[in-house]
Design a protein around this motif. Sequence first.
Motif, PDB file in Angstrom:
ATOM      1  N   ALA A  77     -53.354  40.344  28.305  1.00 33.47           N
ATOM      2  CA  ALA A  77     -53.848  39.274  29.174  1.00 33.47           C
ATOM      3  C   ALA A  77     -55.227  38.817  28.734  1.00 33.47           C
ATOM      4  CB  ALA A  77     -53.888  39.766  30.628  1.00 33.47           C
ATOM      5  N   LEU A  78     -56.065  39.748  28.299  1.00 34.73           N
ATOM      6  CA  LEU A  78     -57.409  39.412  27.845  1.00 34.73           C
ATOM      7  C   LEU A  78     -57.387  38.616  26.550  1.00 34.73           C
ATOM      8  CD1 LEU A  78     -60.468  39.817  28.408  1.00 34.73           C
ATOM      9  CD2 LEU A  78     -60.332  41.888  27.006  1.00 34.73           C
ATOM     10  N   LEU A  79     -56.438  38.945  25.661  1.00 37.01           N
ATOM     11  CA  LEU A  79     -56.363  38.279  24.355  1.00 37.01           C
ATOM     12  C   LEU A  79     -55.442  37.063  24.355  1.00 37.01           C
ATOM     13  CD1 LEU A  79     -56.169  41.467  22.089  1.00 37.01           C
ATOM     14  CD2 LEU A  79     -58.172  40.033  22.545  1.00 37.01           C
ATOM     15  N   GLY A  80     -54.786  36.815  25.479  1.00 35.24           N
ATOM     16  CA  GLY A  80     -53.937  35.633  25.565  1.00 35.24           C
ATOM     17  C   GLY A  80     -52.547  35.810  25.015  1.00 35.24           C
ATOM     18  N   HIS A  81     -52.055  37.037  24.924  1.00 36.22           N
ATOM     19  CA  HIS A  81     -50.693  37.286  24.449  1.00 36.22           C
ATOM     20  C   HIS A  81     -49.784  37.528  25.646  1.00 36.22           C
ATOM     21  CE1 HIS A  81     -52.057  37.441  20.322  1.00 36.22           C
ATOM     22  NE2 HIS A  81     -52.960  38.365  20.644  1.00 36.22           N
ATOM     23  N   ALA A  82     -48.534  37.123  25.497  1.00 35.42           N
ATOM     24  CA  ALA A  82     -47.610  37.215  26.623  1.00 35.42           C
ATOM     25  C   ALA A  82     -46.580  38.318  26.478  1.00 35.42           C
ATOM     26  CB  ALA A  82     -46.877  35.873  26.808  1.00 35.42           C
ATOM     27  N   SER A  83     -46.357  38.816  25.273  1.00 36.26           N
ATOM     28  CA  SER A  83     -45.272  39.756  25.046  1.00 36.26           C
ATOM     29  C   SER A  83     -45.744  40.911  24.172  1.00 36.26           C
ATOM     30  CB  SER A  83     -44.096  39.046  24.356  1.00 36.26           C
ATOM     31  OG  SER A  83     -43.122  39.973  23.922  1.00 36.26           O
ATOM     32  N   PRO A  84     -45.142  42.109  24.340  1.00 32.41           N
ATOM     33  CA  PRO A  84     -45.463  43.221  23.440  1.00 32.41           C
ATOM     34  C   PRO A  84     -45.143  42.925  21.991  1.00 32.41           C
ATOM     35  CG  PRO A  84     -44.340  44.029  25.404  1.00 32.41           C
ATOM     36  CD  PRO A  84     -44.271  42.526  25.450  1.00 32.41           C
ATOM     37  N   ARG A  85     -44.253  41.947  21.735  1.00 27.65           N
ATOM     38  CA  ARG A  85     -43.967  41.574  20.352  1.00 27.65           C
ATOM     39  C   ARG A  85     -45.163  40.913  19.686  1.00 27.65           C
ATOM     40  NH1 ARG A  85     -39.434  39.519  23.119  1.00 27.65           N
ATOM     41  NH2 ARG A  85     -37.569  40.829  22.916  1.00 27.65           N
ATOM     42  N   ASP A  86     -46.005  40.264  20.494  1.00 26.16           N
ATOM     43  CA  ASP A  86     -47.169  39.578  19.938  1.00 26.16           C
ATOM     44  C   ASP A  86     -48.330  40.540  19.669  1.00 26.16           C
ATOM     45  OD1 ASP A  86     -45.735  37.188  20.246  1.00 26.16           O
ATOM     46  OD2 ASP A  86     -46.477  36.955  22.315  1.00 26.16           O
ATOM     47  N   PHE A  87     -48.498  41.531  20.546  1.00 27.90           N
ATOM     48  CA  PHE A  87     -49.607  42.480  20.370  1.00 27.90           C
ATOM     49  C   PHE A  87     -49.248  43.793  21.039  1.00 27.90           C
ATOM     50  CE2 PHE A  87     -53.328  44.621  22.107  1.00 27.90           C
ATOM     51  CZ  PHE A  87     -54.115  44.762  20.970  1.00 27.90           C
ATOM     52  N   ARG A  88     -49.447  44.883  20.302  1.00 26.32           N
ATOM     53  CA  ARG A  88     -49.266  46.207  20.865  1.00 26.32           C
ATOM     54  C   ARG A  88     -50.097  47.204  20.066  1.00 26.32           C
ATOM     55  NH1 ARG A  88     -43.101  47.760  20.480  1.00 26.32           N
ATOM     56  NH2 ARG A  88     -43.933  49.721  21.335  1.00 26.32           N
ATOM     57  N   LEU A  89     -50.583  48.222  20.755  1.00 20.20           N
ATOM     58  CA  LEU A  89     -51.367  49.270  20.110  1.00 20.20           C
ATOM     59  C   LEU A  89     -50.456  50.196  19.310  1.00 20.20           C
ATOM     60  CD1 LEU A  89     -53.741  50.244  23.070  1.00 20.20           C
ATOM     61  CD2 LEU A  89     -54.289  48.842  21.083  1.00 20.20           C
ATOM     62  N   PRO A  90     -51.018  50.945  18.366  1.00 26.75           N
ATOM     63  CA  PRO A  90     -50.198  51.930  17.632  1.00 26.75           C
ATOM     64  C   PRO A  90     -49.528  52.903  18.598  1.00 26.75           C
ATOM     65  CG  PRO A  90     -52.338  51.660  16.574  1.00 26.75           C
ATOM     66  CD  PRO A  90     -52.403  50.898  17.869  1.00 26.75           C
TER      67      PRO A  90
END
Length: 556
Positions: free
Chosen positions: A131-144
């Motif tokens: 939400a802070l980075l503006g991504h909507a899905s885990p496919r767009d951003f996820r931690l290791p």
Amino acid sequence: MARRDARAAGGRFQTWPWHAGTALAALGVLAPVLALVGQAGAGAGGHWSHLLRFVLPDALAQTLGLLAGVGLLAAALGVGAAWLVTAYEFPGRRILSWALLLPLAVPTYVVAYAYLDILHPIGPVQEALRALLGHASPRDFRLPDLRSLPGAIVLLAFVLYPYVYLTTRSMFASQAAHLMEAARLLGHGPWSAFRHVALPLARPAIAVGLCLVLLETLNDIGASEFLGVQTLTVALYTTWVTRSDLAGAAQIALVALALVTVLIAVERHGRRRLRYTGARRAAPIRPRRLRGAAGWLAALLGLAPVVAGFAAPAAYLLALALERLGGGQGPSPALLRAAEQTLTVSALATAATVAIGLVVAWSRRILPRAAAWRRALPRLATLGYALPGTVLAIGLLFPLMAVERGLAALRAGAGLDPAGLVLLGTPTALALAYVIRFLAIPVGTLEAGLDRIPPSLDQAARLLGENVHGTLRRVHLPLLRPALAASALLVFVDAMKELPATLLLRPLNFDTLATWLYAEAARGTYEEGAIAALGIVAAGLLPVILLARLMDRPAA
């Protein structure tokens, strides 16, 4: 002469029950080890070749990698925290000195359980970051992924570092201030004096704490399995429970036992070579005051391991438990039954462990100049604490099954139904495993308490006509009440938290809070498991509070 011989015979008659009890305790601890060695050696050669080819290389590599990583990180955290609160004065230092012990209240599997939900791709942390980075899905951003060897190393180190902190801080606090002042006069700065003077002096204490960390890491099964690390302990559990291969499990347990022996031998060797002496009444190190930003930075650095190892998982578990209870969903009947069974078996094991520990400690007290083999018996009786729970459980299965066969034969000879298990079918085997595993706690605590009682009291009691039993009952037991209470508390809490041995030895339809939490984590039902986890953490706080009070007492 005849009177003297009669008196000596009477003394031997009074002391032999205590020594016999100590010998039985030592035999009870050695029996699973000897049975394990015998069964592993008698196992089929095909088992060994299969293990050496397919199981042991990967399990041993991951175990050694986990031990090395956890050892290095826990040592850095523990030594750094100990030096920080010993050598510097900063805001919150007094609170932080005992708060750094709080991760000891949380078992490793509870921390792994909490962080798997906290750091899940759709958990609160990653959802907030997206939400802070503006991504909507885990496919767009996820931690290791936390389920990895590095993730296990970090989590276990942040839970187990207090073992190093506890032993090292005691050593730092007792070091003489004049040694550090001499280093400063010779041109050493704060970091150089720490590296060349304080750290070498603390190496024996670091070795003791680090050995405890590595033994706890090797004993862990829940966190390693949750995080996808196939250690020897996990391989042993899988081989027995999933594949029903007791011979293969015994052989893996023998490898783990060899690794434990190596760890203890290295720690003992390091302590034997490193001995230091100093002035008995030398002034301790006086902390250097840090002002302004430096003081607040030190406070934040000291607080970080407390937050990561205790505050964050405990707060999250509390939030989950309150959410469930606030929604009108109280604890399930099965969870309440697991709590009741946990308290019952832990209380029974505690009573037996403290009673046997008193026998062992008193035996050492009344015969300090015995033969070498007799003096070794109390030490042998405490070896169970070094055994991983899975290794102890597998070793216990063989003698317990032999006893079950003997009891079945006796019932058949008496015309009774030989079916049914008396030990393995009831919590008796589980309580026996707890006694063997935690006997070192009351023995060490009570021996320390007895050492503080002057021998003159024993002599005075004898002059007044008391025998060995009366001296213990009327003189020592009243003085040992604090030690008895402390050892009972420590054993009770450790029994409540024990997972590996409980998983392998519990009878059917018997759950403790630890096994309930393990099952809930396997099913992914975090809300129900949070209540069990919170109960374990609450119980674990009791010995931490006791340790904090003991640490503050010398300073008072």
